[in-house]
Write an enzyme that holds these catalytic residues in place. Structure first.
Site, short mmCIF file in Angstrom:
data_model
loop_
_atom_site.label_atom_id
_atom_site.label_comp_id
_atom_site.label_asym_id
_atom_site.label_seq_id
_atom_site.Cartn_x
_atom_site.Cartn_y
_atom_site.Cartn_z
N CYS B 312 11.34 -1.23 28.42
CA CYS B 312 9.93 -0.18 27.90
C CYS B 312 9.97 -0.27 26.24
O CYS B 312 8.75 -0.16 25.74
CB CYS B 312 10.16 0.70 28.45
SG CYS B 312 9.13 2.20 28.64
N GLY B 313 10.72 -0.11 25.82
CA GLY B 313 11.07 0.24 24.07
C GLY B 313 9.91 -0.92 23.64
O GLY B 313 8.80 -1.33 22.93
N TRP B 315 7.62 -3.18 24.56
CA TRP B 315 6.69 -2.83 25.28
C TRP B 315 5.90 -2.12 24.17
O TRP B 315 4.46 -2.69 24.18
CB TRP B 315 6.37 -2.62 26.60
CG TRP B 315 5.01 -2.70 26.91
CD1 TRP B 315 4.42 -3.51 28.24
CD2 TRP B 315 4.33 -0.94 26.83
NE1 TRP B 315 2.58 -3.38 28.58
CE2 TRP B 315 3.03 -1.90 28.00
CE3 TRP B 315 3.38 -0.66 26.69
CZ2 TRP B 315 1.54 -0.95 27.99
CZ3 TRP B 315 2.58 0.71 26.69
CH2 TRP B 315 1.27 0.48 27.51
N HIS B 316 5.96 -0.93 23.55
CA HIS B 316 5.72 -0.47 23.19
C HIS B 316 5.00 -1.49 22.18
O HIS B 316 4.25 -0.48 20.73
CB HIS B 316 6.26 1.01 22.40
CG HIS B 316 6.10 1.99 24.06
ND1 HIS B 316 6.44 2.00 25.29
CD2 HIS B 316 5.07 3.00 23.71
CE1 HIS B 316 6.73 2.38 26.05
NE2 HIS B 316 5.09 3.42 25.45
N GLY B 317 6.03 -2.18 21.31
CA GLY B 317 6.01 -2.99 20.14
C GLY B 317 6.90 -3.93 19.67
O GLY B 317 7.85 -3.47 19.81
#
Lengths: 386, 472
Positions: B312-313, B315-317
């Protein structure tokens, strides 16, 4: 009834969104704006897929400058911000205490630089200070030797005189830093020295409004008094004319940043009409210099007298208000603003200006925030005389 | 093109709405507008999006075809190929620079450009394939309809991540009612105001403070910067989601809610149920549950939780800070699942809330940090261990009247006050036509229109760029 409200809101919102587009189509593109710059024009068409991204971004900039009712929107935003928060939309403006407005920087990239420089919050480096003193001395000596009575005037700005009206932390620091590097070292300039009226301004503060609250530049009584003081005490010339003044209201010179706000100050206007003074404003008054300074701005004042004194002032934007008052002691006063002088024009301009203008007196005038810029300019010009 | 830009608000949106509502070919207009919208920002990557549409359309058909005739394993194999194809696209464009630069220390002559919205449309495409495989959604046999789903401009570049099954029926047939248009417009206005009036204002201060060098950053200023950024990211993201949801509703689409007052959460577990809900439920449904969810051993559950949040982290960048952010939130979720929740339950609500806010605010500092060096010194300063001193960059420098007012509104609108007032109002309505009811309706409409005007004025004034001396 609920449906009526819904329909009304939808129509209103849509209309509101459509109006800028309709107006843009109807009136077309504008060129100049109240912001003192040319508005972005429609970019030329993209040729290929790669340049399309750049084109759309340029088109965004173009639309942001040209959408309909732009001025009305900006005016409303500025008014709202000012009335609600006593703030300016532009970050270059500090809305200080007691109605004082300060220009804190000439560039949006370096906010507060003007105040930080003049109050010694971010002083010039020791090397630059040394350079400044050296180059100012050299400037005076060089042109004195060429037969011109040469001087430099550095005008303290509002944050030095009214630091208590700034906002914190600048207010506290400017009040505490009563003596800056310039104050300490200005006396080191040799020759005629520098005319630097900080103490006078502080003294005059109790007599009259030295700087107008909403003005960045000087106006009214201050440039009049400085011109008189300079003539008497710097060049030992007795001003001849007695000039009457009357009170008048002036719109703030920061109106570009406060677009839509109607901010005025009370000041004095000096009446030279009883004396036969002719004036000339604009580039056409300096035709002989056009080949070395293309976008020249300047003023000339002539008086029918025979003092045989002519003053040439090279200045920043502070020159305009003081120039007419020097006519009290000179037959002719010419002022040229250096703000638009391009780097590549500098040398040729300085080499030509004195031979073409042939003044008896030569003055370089700038405000205290411009010390660094003028040092660099003079270093650039005078390096060939090393 | 972003929703809060002049180009979108004054040119694209009115022209689009006009065309959309006057023509009978609504899907065609919407598809062309969506591709134009994407091309405006990423002209050369429209081809990539079309490619993504093409492969997902093909894989969808293949999965569906094999569901009737072939074994489950072959179907799963085709699904895996489809998911891998999507992940490869995302992986190349989003993570290639990070892998080659930060992990393998290879200097690229030309870094790979990250196409706009690729994280969103890839996740939507994956959810489509999985839902078709799970038979939770019918395969789309018209490529234009699937293209519309993947490229639909309201949710294209910043979500919410819309599942195909949520909008499939509406793509084929949807209603355009006055109620929907009115409600959609209100949600759009709320989103616009969140972005233009709150996020943009606090962003200025957050940017200024995060740009300070270590030597000038003091503890008080660092906390102000962290709070400003906390509100900026929420109102920016929630605002954008609301604008997307509102636009969708105007066109007859029901997009899922993406934020539900996350800052009132009393645990990190609750926070993730309220923050970017379309993403967290995506990870839950397509990764966490397939990995076993809660029905496996505690050790594996914790491992899965950590894995999900690391991803998830990521995915953010593509940066270490995002991986660190994932691990940070994963760690708190693990702790809460282990014993911390039980402990928190015994504490007063204010302490639970304070704990959550501190963890969240610190998490946003990780998110905002340019690199690990900045993260290190900013964190140290927040904890009072920084070395920074400054006479200029103090609280009064940043804390203007407008910021104070905006922060007050930010706090108020982070709470469900407006919803509470609306519910209270609705419960007092007895007669639909009473003067009181109609007055309330009028007040609400005026409120929406006022904040709409304020937002527009604020956005329009952003183009103001004065010079004291004339610039040529």
């Amino acid at each position: 009834m609920k449906k009526f409200y819904q329909l009304f809101s939808i129509v209103f919102a849509l209309l509101f969104l459509c109006l800028p587009l309709i107006k843009h189509i109807y009136t077309g593109d504008e060129i100049k704006s109240e912001e003192n710059r040319n508005l972005t024009q429609m970019p030329s068409q993209a040729i290929n897929l790669t340049s399309l991204s750049k084109y759309t971004s340029q088109f965004d900039t173009y639309l942001a400058d040209q959408f309909g009712f732009r001025d009305a929107f900006i005016r409303t935003a500025n008014r709202l911000r000012y009335r609600l928060f006593n703030e300016a939309t532009s970050k270059q403006i500090t809305m200080g205490k007691n109605g004082f407005i300060f220009l804190n920087s000439h560039s949006a990239k370096h906010l507060y630089s003007l105040i930080n420089n003049v109050c010694d919050i971010k002083p010039l480096t020791k090397n630059l200070q040394d350079d400044a003193i050296k180059v100012f001395s050299k400037f005076i000596k060089l042109y004195e030797n060429q037969g011109y009575q040469t001087g430099i005037a550095i005008i303290p700005t509002k944050s030095r005189i009214y630091p208590e009206n700034l906002l914190n932390p600048q207010a506290e620091i400017c009040q505490a830093n009563t003596t800056t590097w310039l104050d300490k070292r200005v006396k080191e300039v040799t020759g005629r020295g520098i005319y630097y009226p900080l103490d006078k301004f502080r003294q005059w503060k109790s007599e009259f409004q030295v700087f107008l609250p909403a003005y960045f530049h000087w106006n009214g009584e201050l440039p009049y008094r400085v011109a008189e003081d300079m003539m008497k005490n710097y060049w030992h010339i007795e001003p001849k004319l007695e000039v009457k003044s009357e009170n008048t209201s002036v719109e703030t010179d920061l109106k570009r940043f406060l677009f839509g706000l109607n901010i005025h100050d009370e000041t004095k206007k000096y009446d030279y009409s009883p004396y036969k003074i002719t004036s000339c404003k604009g580039a056409h008054c300096f035709k002989d210099l056009a080949h070395v300074y293309k976008r020249i701005i300047g003023f000339r004042y002539f008086k029918d007298s025979n003092t045989h004194r002519k003053l040439l002032i090279l200045s920043d934007s502070f020159g305009a208000k003081i120039t007419p008052h020097f006519i009290r002691g000179f037959d002719e006063v010419a002022m040229i603003e250096l703000n638009r002088l391009k780097k590549k024009e500098r040398l040729a301009f300085f080499e030509s200006v004195l031979t073409i203008e042939k003044p008896t007196h030569f003055l370089l005038l700038f405000h205290d925030g411009g010390s660094k810029g003028r040092t660099l300019l003079l270093n650039n010009i005078l390096s060939k005389y090393d | 093109m972003i929703f809060s830009s002049i180009t979108f608000l004054f040119y694209f949106l009115p022209l689009f709405l006009l065309l959309y509502f006057i023509t009978p070919f609504k899907n065609t207009v919407l598809l062309i507008a969506s591709l134009f919208f994407y091309a405006w920002g990423e002209a050369q990557y429209v081809v990539l999006m079309l490619f993504s549409i093409g492969i997902n359309f093909s894989f969808g058909l293949l999965i569906d075809k094999n569901s009737q005739t072939q074994t489950k394993i072959k179907q799963l194999f085709i699904l895996s190929l489809g998911v891998i194809a999507n992940l490869l696209l995302l992986g190349y464009f989003k993570y290639f620079n990070f892998i080659s630069g930060d992990l393998l220390h290879i200097e690229l002559s030309e870094p790979v450009h990250l196409p706009l919205g690729i994280s969103f449309f890839t996740f939507q495409a994956i959810s489509y394939l999985v839902d078709v495989y799970r038979k939770e959604a019918k395969v789309e046999k018209n490529i234009f309809n699937l293209a519309l789903y993947i490229s639909m401009f309201p949710q294209l570049i910043a979500g919410p991540i819309v599942r195909f099954k949520t909008v499939a029926k509406q793509i084929h047939n949807r209603l355009h009612t006055l109620d929907n248009i009115s409600k959609g417009m209100r949600i759009f206005i709320i989103g616009l105001a969140q972005k233009a009036l709150i996020a943009n204002t606090v962003a200025i201060t957050a940017d200024e403070i995060f740009a300070l060098p270590e030597s000038a950053l003091t503890t008080a200023v660092a906390w102000l910067g962290a709070f400003c950024y906390t509100f900026q990211i929420y109102f920016d993201f929630a605002g954008y989601s609301n604008m997307a949801i509102g636009l969708g509703l105007i066109m007859g689409f029901t997009f899922p809610k993406n934020f539900n007052y996350p800052y009132i959460s009393q645990s990190i577990t609750e926070f993730w149920r309220r923050w970017h809900m379309s993403l967290s439920t995506w990870f839950r449904d397509y990764l966490y549950i397939p990995l076993g969810g809660n029905r496996i051993s505690p050790f594996r559950t914790y491992t899965n939780l950590m894995l999900v949040f690391l991803l998830c982290g990521l995915w953010h960048g593509a940066a270490w800070t995002f991986i660190f952010l994932g691990a940070y939130h994963g760690l708190f979720l693990m702790l809460e699942r282990f014993k911390l929740s039980q402990l928190l339950d015994k504490l007063p609500a204010i302490i639970r809330h304070t704990y959550t806010l501190i963890v969240v605010v610190f998490g946003w500092v990780i998110f905002r940090a340019e690199n690990l060096t900045q993260l290190q010194y900013y964190s140290k300063t927040l904890l009072g261990l920084g070395q920074g001193t400054s006479v200029l960059e103090t609280i009064p420098t940043f804390f203007s009247h407008s910021l104070a007012t905006t922060l007050t509104f930010a706090v108020l609108f982070s709470l469900p006050i407006f919803n509470y007032l609306k519910t209270q109002f609705k419960s007092t309505i007895s007669n639909q036509q009473s003067v009181k009811t109609l007055s309330f309706h009028a007040i609400f409409e005026i409120f929406y229109l006022s904040i709409f005007l304020l937002s527009i004025v604020n956005i329009a004034s952003g183009s103001y760029n004065p010079f004291i001396y004339f610039r040529f």
